[in-house]
Scaffold this motif. Structure first.
Motif, PDB file in Angstrom:
ATOM      1  N   ALA A  73       0.806  -1.221   0.000  1.00  0.00           N
ATOM      2  CA  ALA A  73       0.000   0.000   0.000  1.00  0.00           C
ATOM      3  C   ALA A  73       0.843   1.277   0.000  1.00  0.00           C
ATOM      4  O   ALA A  73       0.329   2.359  -0.280  1.00  0.00           O
ATOM      5  CB  ALA A  73      -0.928   0.001   1.214  1.00  0.00           C
ATOM      6  N   SER A  74       2.129   1.151   0.286  1.00  0.00           N
ATOM      7  CA  SER A  74       2.977   2.344   0.382  1.00  0.00           C
ATOM      8  C   SER A  74       3.322   2.908  -1.005  1.00  0.00           C
ATOM      9  O   SER A  74       3.202   2.227  -2.019  1.00  0.00           O
ATOM     10  CB  SER A  74       4.264   2.027   1.144  1.00  0.00           C
ATOM     11  OG  SER A  74       5.087   1.159   0.389  1.00  0.00           O
ATOM     12  N   ILE A  75       3.782   4.150  -1.006  1.00  0.00           N
ATOM     13  CA  ILE A  75       4.125   4.840  -2.256  1.00  0.00           C
ATOM     14  C   ILE A  75       5.442   4.305  -2.801  1.00  0.00           C
ATOM     15  O   ILE A  75       6.447   4.243  -2.085  1.00  0.00           O
ATOM     16  CB  ILE A  75       4.218   6.361  -2.031  1.00  0.00           C
ATOM     17  CG1 ILE A  75       2.838   6.909  -1.652  1.00  0.00           C
ATOM     18  CG2 ILE A  75       4.757   7.066  -3.277  1.00  0.00           C
ATOM     19  CD1 ILE A  75       2.847   8.355  -1.218  1.00  0.00           C
ATOM     20  N   LYS A  76       5.415   3.902  -4.056  1.00  0.00           N
ATOM     21  CA  LYS A  76       6.627   3.431  -4.735  1.00  0.00           C
ATOM     22  C   LYS A  76       7.364   4.613  -5.350  1.00  0.00           C
ATOM     23  O   LYS A  76       8.566   4.737  -5.243  1.00  0.00           O
ATOM     24  CB  LYS A  76       6.283   2.411  -5.819  1.00  0.00           C
ATOM     25  CG  LYS A  76       7.519   1.885  -6.546  1.00  0.00           C
ATOM     26  CD  LYS A  76       7.160   0.880  -7.607  1.00  0.00           C
ATOM     27  CE  LYS A  76       8.334   0.234  -8.269  1.00  0.00           C
ATOM     28  NZ  LYS A  76       9.549   0.965  -8.432  1.00  0.00           N
ATOM     29  N   HIS A  77       6.618   5.462  -6.055  1.00  0.00           N
ATOM     30  CA  HIS A  77       7.208   6.643  -6.682  1.00  0.00           C
ATOM     31  C   HIS A  77       6.097   7.629  -7.044  1.00  0.00           C
ATOM     32  O   HIS A  77       4.922   7.369  -6.809  1.00  0.00           O
ATOM     33  CB  HIS A  77       8.035   6.270  -7.924  1.00  0.00           C
ATOM     34  CG  HIS A  77       7.231   5.633  -9.014  1.00  0.00           C
ATOM     35  ND1 HIS A  77       7.193   4.279  -9.236  1.00  0.00           N
ATOM     36  CD2 HIS A  77       6.440   6.162  -9.980  1.00  0.00           C
ATOM     37  CE1 HIS A  77       6.425   3.999 -10.267  1.00  0.00           C
ATOM     38  NE2 HIS A  77       5.950   5.129 -10.738  1.00  0.00           N
ATOM     39  N   TYR A  78       6.503   8.742  -7.633  1.00  0.00           N
ATOM     40  CA  TYR A  78       5.561   9.759  -8.102  1.00  0.00           C
ATOM     41  C   TYR A  78       5.714   9.883  -9.601  1.00  0.00           C
ATOM     42  O   TYR A  78       6.817   9.764 -10.136  1.00  0.00           O
ATOM     43  CB  TYR A  78       5.844  11.109  -7.429  1.00  0.00           C
ATOM     44  CG  TYR A  78       5.601  11.082  -5.937  1.00  0.00           C
ATOM     45  CD1 TYR A  78       4.374  11.451  -5.421  1.00  0.00           C
ATOM     46  CD2 TYR A  78       6.601  10.664  -5.066  1.00  0.00           C
ATOM     47  CE1 TYR A  78       4.138  11.410  -4.051  1.00  0.00           C
ATOM     48  CE2 TYR A  78       6.379  10.623  -3.700  1.00  0.00           C
ATOM     49  CZ  TYR A  78       5.147  10.986  -3.205  1.00  0.00           C
ATOM     50  OH  TYR A  78       4.922  10.940  -1.853  1.00  0.00           O
ATOM     51  N   GLU A  79       4.582  10.124 -10.278  1.00  0.00           N
ATOM     52  CA  GLU A  79       4.592  10.304 -11.737  1.00  0.00           C
ATOM     53  C   GLU A  79       3.918  11.623 -12.089  1.00  0.00           C
ATOM     54  O   GLU A  79       2.909  12.007 -11.476  1.00  0.00           O
ATOM     55  CB  GLU A  79       3.855   9.158 -12.440  1.00  0.00           C
ATOM     56  CG  GLU A  79       4.573   7.841 -12.355  1.00  0.00           C
ATOM     57  CD  GLU A  79       3.863   6.727 -13.127  1.00  0.00           C
ATOM     58  OE1 GLU A  79       2.844   7.009 -13.804  1.00  0.00           O
ATOM     59  OE2 GLU A  79       4.333   5.584 -13.050  1.00  0.00           O
ATOM     60  N   THR A  80       4.480  12.281 -13.108  1.00  0.00           N
ATOM     61  CA  THR A  80       3.923  13.556 -13.542  1.00  0.00           C
ATOM     62  C   THR A  80       2.575  13.373 -14.212  1.00  0.00           C
ATOM     63  O   THR A  80       2.271  12.329 -14.774  1.00  0.00           O
ATOM     64  CB  THR A  80       4.873  14.256 -14.540  1.00  0.00           C
ATOM     65  OG1 THR A  80       5.111  13.382 -15.651  1.00  0.00           O
ATOM     66  CG2 THR A  80       6.175  14.649 -13.890  1.00  0.00           C
ATOM     67  N   LYS A  81       1.779  14.421 -14.123  1.00  0.00           N
ATOM     68  CA  LYS A  81       0.522  14.516 -14.859  1.00  0.00           C
ATOM     69  C   LYS A  81       0.803  15.283 -16.149  1.00  0.00           C
ATOM     70  O   LYS A  81       1.766  16.048 -16.230  1.00  0.00           O
ATOM     71  CB  LYS A  81      -0.524  15.303 -14.061  1.00  0.00           C
ATOM     72  CG  LYS A  81      -0.963  14.637 -12.786  1.00  0.00           C
ATOM     73  CD  LYS A  81      -1.986  15.524 -12.089  1.00  0.00           C
ATOM     74  CE  LYS A  81      -2.465  14.908 -10.801  1.00  0.00           C
ATOM     75  NZ  LYS A  81      -3.473  15.766 -10.148  1.00  0.00           N
ATOM     76  N   GLU A  82      -0.044  15.130 -17.124  1.00  0.00           N
ATOM     77  CA  GLU A  82       0.098  15.902 -18.361  1.00  0.00           C
ATOM     78  C   GLU A  82      -0.366  17.326 -18.103  1.00  0.00           C
ATOM     79  O   GLU A  82      -1.433  17.549 -17.541  1.00  0.00           O
ATOM     80  CB  GLU A  82      -0.734  15.281 -19.483  1.00  0.00           C
ATOM     81  CG  GLU A  82      -0.584  16.013 -20.794  1.00  0.00           C
ATOM     82  CD  GLU A  82      -1.405  15.378 -21.896  1.00  0.00           C
ATOM     83  OE1 GLU A  82      -2.528  15.876 -22.158  1.00  0.00           O
ATOM     84  OE2 GLU A  82      -0.933  14.386 -22.477  1.00  0.00           O
ATOM     85  N   ILE A  83       0.456  18.275 -18.525  1.00  0.00           N
ATOM     86  CA  ILE A  83       0.104  19.685 -18.417  1.00  0.00           C
ATOM     87  C   ILE A  83       0.225  20.298 -19.798  1.00  0.00           C
ATOM     88  O   ILE A  83       1.210  20.082 -20.510  1.00  0.00           O
ATOM     89  CB  ILE A  83       1.006  20.432 -17.410  1.00  0.00           C
ATOM     90  CG1 ILE A  83       0.799  19.848 -16.012  1.00  0.00           C
ATOM     91  CG2 ILE A  83       0.730  21.927 -17.431  1.00  0.00           C
ATOM     92  CD1 ILE A  83       1.607  20.509 -14.939  1.00  0.00           C
ATOM     93  N   ARG A  84      -0.773  21.076 -20.148  1.00  0.00           N
ATOM     94  CA  ARG A  84      -0.805  21.761 -21.441  1.00  0.00           C
ATOM     95  C   ARG A  84      -0.816  23.263 -21.225  1.00  0.00           C
ATOM     96  O   ARG A  84      -1.340  23.758 -20.233  1.00  0.00           O
ATOM     97  CB  ARG A  84      -2.043  21.346 -22.237  1.00  0.00           C
ATOM     98  CG  ARG A  84      -2.018  19.872 -22.630  1.00  0.00           C
ATOM     99  CD  ARG A  84      -3.304  19.471 -23.345  1.00  0.00           C
ATOM    100  NE  ARG A  84      -3.234  18.085 -23.777  1.00  0.00           N
ATOM    101  CZ  ARG A  84      -2.904  17.700 -25.000  1.00  0.00           C
ATOM    102  NH1 ARG A  84      -2.627  18.605 -25.923  1.00  0.00           N
ATOM    103  NH2 ARG A  84      -2.862  16.432 -25.315  1.00  0.00           N
TER     104      ARG A  84
END
Length: 184
Positions: A73-84
């Motif tokens: 359940a713990s956080i493995k990593h963070y990923e960016t969201k798409e930004i326009r």
């Protein structure tokens, strides 16, 4: 065959459903479950155990063996969201792995902007990561039926044993160490 590999029209996309094995795909597409090797070869799959999507039960066993419930359940990593930007051009692509303190700096209309936190990234748990990895294995290429005979003919030619410099007779051949080897 490199000519087929480069001919995108020789393949179709196929999405593997839960619990479907390579022999089942071959039966569905080619009316012959023994042509599962064509499915595997078309996708450079060497290890079905590691490279084919797991069914629900196998997936749960895998997760339970690899992770504790807390770690899963713990956080493995963070990923960016798409930004326009205001012209709808992508200025930040989705899915890039970043640190938890990532800040996205950009300039628009002569103004410098900064965004961070949930505006630019999502956390990915170990569970989410494993689900995504398993689901990605569901999308494969399958050789179109009209190319099947060509591949089968090629494989028969490639796999046919021909006499070589090591051939002595049907029961004997020379080994690399130049001793004569006989089958037991």
């Amino acid at each position: 065959r490199t000519d087929l590999d480069q001919a995108i029209t020789a393949f179709n996309y196929y999405s593997i459903k839960e619990g479907v094995r390579p022999d089942m795909v071959a039966q569905e597409l080619y009316d012959d479950s023994e042509l599962d090797w064509v499915i595997l070869l078309s996708n450079n799959i060497i290890s079905v155990r590691d490279e084919w999507p797991m069914n629900g039960n196998d997936f749960n066993v895998y997760l339970n063996q690899k992770y504790t419930p807390e770690r899963l359940a713990s956080i493995k990593h963070y990923e960016t969201k798409e930004i326009r930007d205001s012209d709808n051009k992508i200025i930040l692509e989705a899915g890039q792995i970043v640190d938890s303190n990532f800040v996205f700096n950009y300039s628009e209309f002569g103004l410098n902007e900064s965004k961070s936190g949930s505006f630019v990234m999502d956390s990915v748990s170990h569970y989410d990561f494993e689900v995504k990895k398993n689901d990605a294995k569901r999308n494969i290429f399958t050789l179109r039926k009209e190319y099947l005979q060509t591949i089968m003919d090629d494989m028969e030619e490639i796999m046919t044993y021909t006499d070589s410099s090591q051939f002595i007779n049907k029961r004997l051949k020379k080994g690399d160490n130049l001793r004569i080897l006989s089958p037991r």
